[in-house]
Design a protein around this motif. Structure first.
Motif, PDB file in Angstrom:
ATOM      1  N   PHE A   7       0.822  -1.199   0.000  1.00 55.95           N
ATOM      2  CA  PHE A   7       0.000   0.000   0.000  1.00 55.95           C
ATOM      3  C   PHE A   7       0.866   1.262   0.000  1.00 55.95           C
ATOM      4  CE2 PHE A   7      -2.237   3.483   2.073  1.00 55.95           C
ATOM      5  CZ  PHE A   7      -3.294   3.611   1.184  1.00 55.95           C
ATOM      6  N   LYS A   8       1.911   1.276   0.823  1.00 56.80           N
ATOM      7  CA  LYS A   8       2.802   2.446   0.858  1.00 56.80           C
ATOM      8  C   LYS A   8       3.422   2.687  -0.523  1.00 56.80           C
ATOM      9  CE  LYS A   8       4.323   2.536   5.666  1.00 56.80           C
ATOM     10  NZ  LYS A   8       5.491   2.382   6.549  1.00 56.80           N
ATOM     11  N   LYS A   9       3.881   1.601  -1.135  1.00 55.40           N
ATOM     12  CA  LYS A   9       4.506   1.703  -2.458  1.00 55.40           C
ATOM     13  C   LYS A   9       3.529   2.282  -3.473  1.00 55.40           C
ATOM     14  CE  LYS A   9       5.772  -1.374  -6.240  1.00 55.40           C
ATOM     15  NZ  LYS A   9       5.920  -2.778  -6.634  1.00 55.40           N
ATOM     16  N   TRP A  10       2.326   1.721  -3.545  1.00 56.84           N
ATOM     17  CA  TRP A  10       1.373   2.149  -4.561  1.00 56.84           C
ATOM     18  C   TRP A  10       0.756   3.501  -4.259  1.00 56.84           C
ATOM     19  CZ3 TRP A  10       1.754   0.758  -9.203  1.00 56.84           C
ATOM     20  CH2 TRP A  10       2.284  -0.488  -9.494  1.00 56.84           C
ATOM     21  N   CYS A  17       2.601   9.986  -9.685  1.00 55.03           N
ATOM     22  CA  CYS A  17       2.109  10.004 -11.066  1.00 55.03           C
ATOM     23  C   CYS A  17       0.850  10.851 -11.213  1.00 55.03           C
ATOM     24  CB  CYS A  17       1.852   8.581 -11.556  1.00 55.03           C
ATOM     25  SG  CYS A  17       3.366   7.605 -11.668  1.00 55.03           S
ATOM     26  N   GLY A  18       0.114  11.051 -10.127  1.00 51.82           N
ATOM     27  CA  GLY A  18      -1.101  11.848 -10.181  1.00 51.82           C
ATOM     28  C   GLY A  18      -0.901  13.311  -9.839  1.00 51.82           C
ATOM     29  N   LEU A  79       8.822   9.363 -15.916  1.00 52.46           N
ATOM     30  CA  LEU A  79       8.031  10.181 -16.840  1.00 52.46           C
ATOM     31  C   LEU A  79       7.181  11.198 -16.077  1.00 52.46           C
ATOM     32  CD1 LEU A  79       7.643  10.404 -19.889  1.00 52.46           C
ATOM     33  CD2 LEU A  79       5.680   8.869 -19.673  1.00 52.46           C
ATOM     34  N   ALA A  80       6.661  10.807 -14.916  1.00 55.27           N
ATOM     35  CA  ALA A  80       5.865  11.732 -14.097  1.00 55.27           C
ATOM     36  C   ALA A  80       6.711  12.910 -13.619  1.00 55.27           C
ATOM     37  CB  ALA A  80       5.272  10.994 -12.900  1.00 55.27           C
ATOM     38  N   ALA A 158      -6.357   5.117 -17.298  1.00 56.35           N
ATOM     39  CA  ALA A 158      -5.705   5.364 -18.599  1.00 56.35           C
ATOM     40  C   ALA A 158      -4.190   5.262 -18.448  1.00 56.35           C
ATOM     41  CB  ALA A 158      -6.096   6.734 -19.139  1.00 56.35           C
ATOM     42  N   HIS A 159      -3.663   5.827 -17.373  1.00 58.06           N
ATOM     43  CA  HIS A 159      -2.222   5.712 -17.132  1.00 58.06           C
ATOM     44  C   HIS A 159      -1.825   4.261 -16.890  1.00 58.06           C
ATOM     45  CE1 HIS A 159      -2.144  10.160 -16.161  1.00 58.06           C
ATOM     46  NE2 HIS A 159      -1.222   9.999 -17.089  1.00 58.06           N
TER      47      HIS A 159
END
Length: 191
Positions: A7-10, A17-18, A79-80, A158-159
């Motif tokens: 959970f921490k990672k994501w 990324c958001g 990329l983010a 989408a990402h």
């Protein structure tokens, strides 16, 4: 059961990324609580998948796939970070070199198209969408929350599709390179 580490990672990846979309959501009069809830929803979804024992077993059984997945996620995070930097360089260069500005601004434009697509999909499915600041027909608080939440989810999905394509390409490269190494090793062993 969701693993805390997953959970921490994501959550970090989803937030990183958001961040670009979060900024533009705020400028479009989006609800920041709905955006954070959308990011939390995406982080939970990815955490459930990563915490699943079947997923972990498949990852452990396929080291090439595991490397490709990790490489795709790292590339997406890079990329983010690169997207706002590329916009800054493109803005500074101005019309100095149009092809360079176009190349530098491509990730930014991609982000904008993904956001516009997510807004359009939200409007198509829910009948509500963001209204520009100062619009004569402002959304109610509830409608704004719903539009913001679903736009955040659709942007993240989408990402994710783009990330899956990058991981697939990475897997193909890793597999191709690995197969060439195996063939070269077998040729040397045969001599």
């Amino acid at each position: 059961m969701i693993q805390r580490k997953a959970f921490k990672k994501w959550f970090f990846i989803s937030l990183l990324c958001g961040a670009h979309s979060f900024f533009w959501g705020l400028t479009a009069n989006g609800n920041p609580i709905a955006m954070l809830l959308g990011i939390l929803t995406l982080a939970m979804m990815f955490s459930v998948i990563e915490s699943n024992p079947k997923y972990q077993a498949k990852r452990a059984a396929a080291p090439r796939l595991s490397r490709a997945l990790d490489g795709g996620v790292k590339f997406r995070c890079w990329l983010a970070v690169y997207t706002p930097i590329s916009l800054m360089f493109a803005s500074v260069l101005g019309k100095a070199s149009s092809w360079l500005v176009t190349a530098l601004g491509a990730p930014y434009m991609g982000e904008m198209f993904i956001g516009m697509g997510a807004i359009a999909l939200t409007e198509k499915l829910t009948g509500i969408s963001f209204q520009p600041r100062g619009s004569q027909t402002a959304l109610s608080v509830v409608d704004n929350f719903i539009a913001t939440y679903f736009t955040t989810i659709f942007t993240g999905l989408a990402h994710t599709i783009i990330l899956a394509v990058m991981c697939l390409i990475g897997y193909g490269v890793v597999r191709l390179r690995g197969d060439k190494k195996v063939v070269a090793t077998n040729v040397r062993a045969a001599k």
